[in-house]
Design a protein around this motif. Structure first.
Motif: not given
Length: 413
Positions: A181-182, A185, A188-189, A303-304, A307, A310-311
């Protein structure tokens, strides 16, 4: 770097830029900005002669075996000279069977073959491997719009590379690992940064200046007997690593794998190795679909997976930006007013504009997981994941990206 190479580099960073800039101002002042037959004959000849004299010395010098970086930088300088000669129609592939730039061709082929790259300038020569001297990096001209394009293109490439670096580190962890997940993220950022840089570029770049004074330097040209397509902003591994690691594009798709094969020699050798490695990896989408069938997916799966969606959406947004704004606004729309005799030379990749546009539309729809059955789109797989997570049954995770205004300029206000 040898003394001859230093002399050539100084010329590329000074007189070369000055001559090109002066020629661009002459062309831009004309009623027909695509007609190069009316102005600048003496300047063009000066560019040709000065560059040839410097390259002839390097050609006689041969391989000085000073390592990859100096050789790659020299290849870039030779390529910039050949690209400028093509732009100013000192060479033109359709009227030639071999390049009239004999010494430049010989030197470029020698260096390109020894390094394992195409023997012409590539995107990396003007972006990721463009050494600045006293704050000034290599360019064709000193025009503001060229610097805007190069600055933001380079920022975007490095942001894509950050996203790819994060995603490739998920491979040994898997979609259910708590640390994945990190990394998602971080990816995605980085893709959010790409979108931001795109917006800044499209808001500031002048359409006519880009179309008439920047884009023409990226045309195909001959090196020896072979014609090499123009440099493309996508000629780095990062964006394709993202395609493959997410699973939005698949290496077994013949049309997509053809795209990869065509671009290998236009990338840095280390990028070639990274891309080959990604082509054999199992994608995050495929991992996620397999995990849906497990009774115990682990505490971090939901959660992953969210994400990951979202990516995918962030990647689709950047693809839509590129297609609807850069390609449509800065290439396709200005081309509509070109006289027929100039249309065949519009694209850097070689094929006619309408053929290129269809190919780019298809690639955009793969990256946005568009609801199409005629291509290998993942929209059904993404919809399945969304339903399993209880976040709707949309056909595509890129709904927001695909819903950009029909007029790309509406996003720039």
């Amino acid at each position: 770097m040898s003394a001859n190479a230093r002399n050539f580099d100084r010329w590329i960073r000074s007189s070369f830029i000055e001559i090109n800039t002066e020629l661009e101002e002459l062309y831009f002042a004309q009623e027909d900005r695509s007609d190069l037959s009316q102005a600048g004959h003496d300047l063009r000849q000066t560019l040709h002669d000065e560059g040839r004299a410097l390259i002839a010395q390097l050609h006689r010098e041969g391989n000085t075996d000073e390592g990859f970086e100096p050789a790659f930088e020299l290849l870039g300088n030779v390529g910039l000279y050949m690209g400028a000669c093509r732009r100013h129609e000192l060479t033109e592939p359709s009227r030639e069977t071999t390049s009239p730039l004999v010494e430049a061709s010989g030197l470029a082929m020698h260096i390109g073959a020894s390094l394992g790259v195409a023997p012409r300038f590539a995107t990396s020569h003007l972006s990721t491997h463009n050494m600045a001297v006293n704050g000034q990096y290599r360019s064709f001209t000193s025009l503001k719009d060229e610097f805007l394009f190069l600055d933001y293109n380079t920022r975007g490439i490095f942001a894509y590379k950050r996203a790819a670096d994060a995603l490739v580190r998920t491979v040994p962890l898997g979609i259910t690992h708590p640390v994945t997940g990190d990394l998602l993220k971080a990816a995605k950022d980085a893709l959010t940064d790409v979108a931001h840089f795109n917006e800044k570029l499209f808001a500031q770049l002048d359409t006519d200046r880009f179309f008439y004074s920047v884009r023409p330097y990226y045309k195909p040209y001959r090196v020896g007997r072979s014609e090499y397509r123009g440099a493309n902003a996508g000629d780095f591994a990062g964006i394709n690593e993202i395609d493959l690691l997410l699973g939005l594009c698949q290496a077994e798709d013949p049309s997509y794998s053809q795209l990869l094969v065509d671009k290998f020699l236009y990338m840095m050798p280390e990028d070639q190795a990274r891309l080959r490695d990604c082509m054999r990896r199992r994608s995050l989408l495929d991992q996620t679909l397999s995990a849906l069938d497990e009774s115990d997916r682990g505490r971090d799966f939901d959660y992953n997976a969210r994400l990951l969606l979202e990516v995918c959406e962030a990647h689709g947004k950047t693809a839509t930006q590129h297609h609807n704004q850069l390609v449509h606004r800065f290439i396709q729309r200005p081309s509509e007013s070109l006289p027929d005799q100039h249309l065949k030379h519009v694209t850097a990749s070689g094929p006619p504009l309408e053929v290129l546009m269809r190919a780019l539309e298809k690639l955009k729809d793969l990256r946005t997981a568009a609801p199409r059955d005629d291509i290998a789109s993942r929209y059904r797989d993404l919809a399945k994941i969304r339903r399993a997570l209880g976040i709707g049954d949309a056909d595509s995770v890129a709904v927001e990206a695909a819903a950009d205004p029909a007029d790309p300029e509406a996003t720039l206000s």
